[in-house]
Design an enzyme around this catalytic site. Structure first.
Site: not given
Lengths: 337, 337
Positions: B219, B190, B57, B87, B84, B89, B321, B62
């Site tokens: 990172d 993460g 979905k 920009s 939230t 998902n 996406n 996410k």
């Protein structure tokens, strides 16, 4: 229990041919999934059951028919190899199926076929002969190879074993989806729709089988409507897999077993591609989106479904072989930056 | 029978959290399929089991974390809505999950987000507040909305309920594939790798969990290697979903439960996208192809598998996406001609 209608299938392609094909090709091709996508359902006001032949071996339903034809050959015939002419998915399918039987495949391709298609055929071990891009040159090159090698010709659609193989799409779909109201199938030479209609009319005659064509290559619709086999003079459509003329054998089956023929605009084909790429997240070639384009353009109203709820509509997504290199080239500048 | 290792999961995200999440989100999100593709297997010399969160979905994993966090709210909390900033998902996922609970979702998006992403959030009923494209402006806008509405903040990764939701990917994969040798997971903040590693180390500690990052946003790899949490100064990668910094909570889990961290070149990401589009016939976004890019760039040799045969490698395809409009615009001239 499934009811077998015995009136259908006498003297032409029969459900028994398709059952035999299913058994023959079972270990060689995929049983493809049926995918449903909420956004597409809402857009169409139907339960849209996408039968994903874009996820088939070689990326198209053609693997079924070619495999059935090639596995049907006697050992003696098979040894001599197989030959066909095609610039599209049938070429790959014949090379693939010949490899799986361990026999040579001679593929005649027009000199102007995209190199990506040639590489795909070579990837399956097919031996390519290039020729001028005319029907006459293609047939001549095929005839020469046959004379030299005695290879068996595998026609892309006007052959019973090929149609029987394609018909296994219909068998699978009936096993996967209960209570189908209609099935929409893209039509070109007519191999796929012949096989599917034969399977469905034998086992579930109440399910409507509808052929869909680009308006710019509508020979099958004209043939079905007038009762006389007609050709395309100059097919004009983005759906490069649907430019062939309806075969004679296929025409007979179409007349007897297909309930309706619809045509679609080019814009509808691109719209259907957008929905499949963007919402179902699958890769589809223009020809493979034509059946969904039919449902989107004509609407569920043309299916004459009388509720309650939404009808279950099988939509054959026939293939996914589209050249995406232009798209990746757009991405590459970002990577190099 | 599965063996539960009790040493793991004390005081941090635990397998119980993930089991509860699985139950909570079961009716809201998809159990996504695992897809295998012969061509990709041969390229990688492994059984590559693509866990298809691009078919989830909202087109990305996410949806799992956002749904678990939002379904965990008390009725009183939920009534006030959720907020939230994102920009990508996560914005769609929060809007989607809030809609499925029937509560408002306030989404802060930078003014320069693509209109296609804004439309997607609006499509799920999210209420968008635009802000300047800086971290400070985003947090400020969020804080203002929270003050006005008392909405609950749903963080994209550094929150246990979100991580637990993402961890259900790991539960499903273990149920779908027997005898996994390793699982490769893309890493950004993460959340996904924390959840998956927690599930896998609790139930099958012998399965290697490997995080994969773009070399231009490494990172997490630097943090894991040095044992000190580090950030990206200026992330440079086509994988727009993987530019966030590793969260502190996520860093702790990464150190304890992730076996290795790999980085990949940009070219490998595009190569992996090509294979997924062209051979698996699925749409994938750059971030979603990073785990496969890892296997293609580093090779099965880095997995230290000691035969016989090929190892079973789970590869998380995290999302699909990607803006395909440029590609459709290339097709349109053909249609209009």
């Amino acid at each position: 229990m499934l009811e077998v209608s015995l009136e259908v299938g006498v003297g032409m392609l029969s459900i028994e041919d398709i059952w035999e094909a299913a058994e023959r090709i079972d270990s060689v091709v995929h049983a493809t999934p049926v995918v449903q996508c909420e956004a597409i359902d809402d857009r169409c006001q139907a339960n849209v059951l996408l039968k994903c032949e874009n996820l088939q071996k070689v990326g198209a339903f053609k693997a079924r028919g070619a495999s059935n034809a090639i596995l049907s050959l006697s050992d003696k015939q098979a040894q001599r190899g197989v030959v066909t002419h095609s610039s599209g998915n049938h070429a790959q399918a014949v090379a693939f199926a010949a490899r799986s039987r361990g026999i040579p495949a001679y593929i005649v391709m027009p000199r102007d076929s995209p190199s990506v298609k040639r590489r795909a055929v070579e990837g399956y071990g097919g031996q390519i002969t290039l020729c001028e891009p005319t029907q006459a040159a293609r047939e001549k090159a095929c005839a020469e190879i046959q004379k030299r090698t005695s290879a068996a010709l595998i026609h892309p659609y006007a052959e019973e074993r090929v149609m029987a193989g394609q018909g296994t799409v219909g068998l699978e779909l009936m096993a996967q989806v209960e209570d189908l109201h209609a099935v929409l199938v893209p039509v070109s030479g007519g191999g796929l729709v012949s096989g599917i209609a034969t399977a469905i009319k034998a086992l579930r005659p109440e399910v409507a089988v509808i052929g869909v064509e680009p308006a710019g290559a509508d020979d099958a619709t004209r043939s079905w409507t007038t009762g006389e086999l007609q050709g395309n003079t100059k097919p004009q459509t983005i759906a490069d897999g649907l430019r062939a003329n309806l075969g004679e054998l296929n025409f007979e089956i179409l007349q007897e077993r297909v309930d309706d023929m619809w045509t679609v605009k080019e814009e509808s084909i691109v719209e259907a591609m957008r929905w499949i790429f963007q919402r179902a997240k699958m890769v589809v070639e223009p020809s493979g989106a034509v059946a969904l384009a039919g449902l989107m353009e004509h609407g569920v109203v043309r299916l004459q479904f009388e509720g309650p709820g939404r009808p279950n509509v099988g939509v054959v997504v026939s293939g996914g072989n589209i050249d995406l290199e232009p798209f990746f080239e757009l991405l590459l500048p970002k990577v190099q930056a």
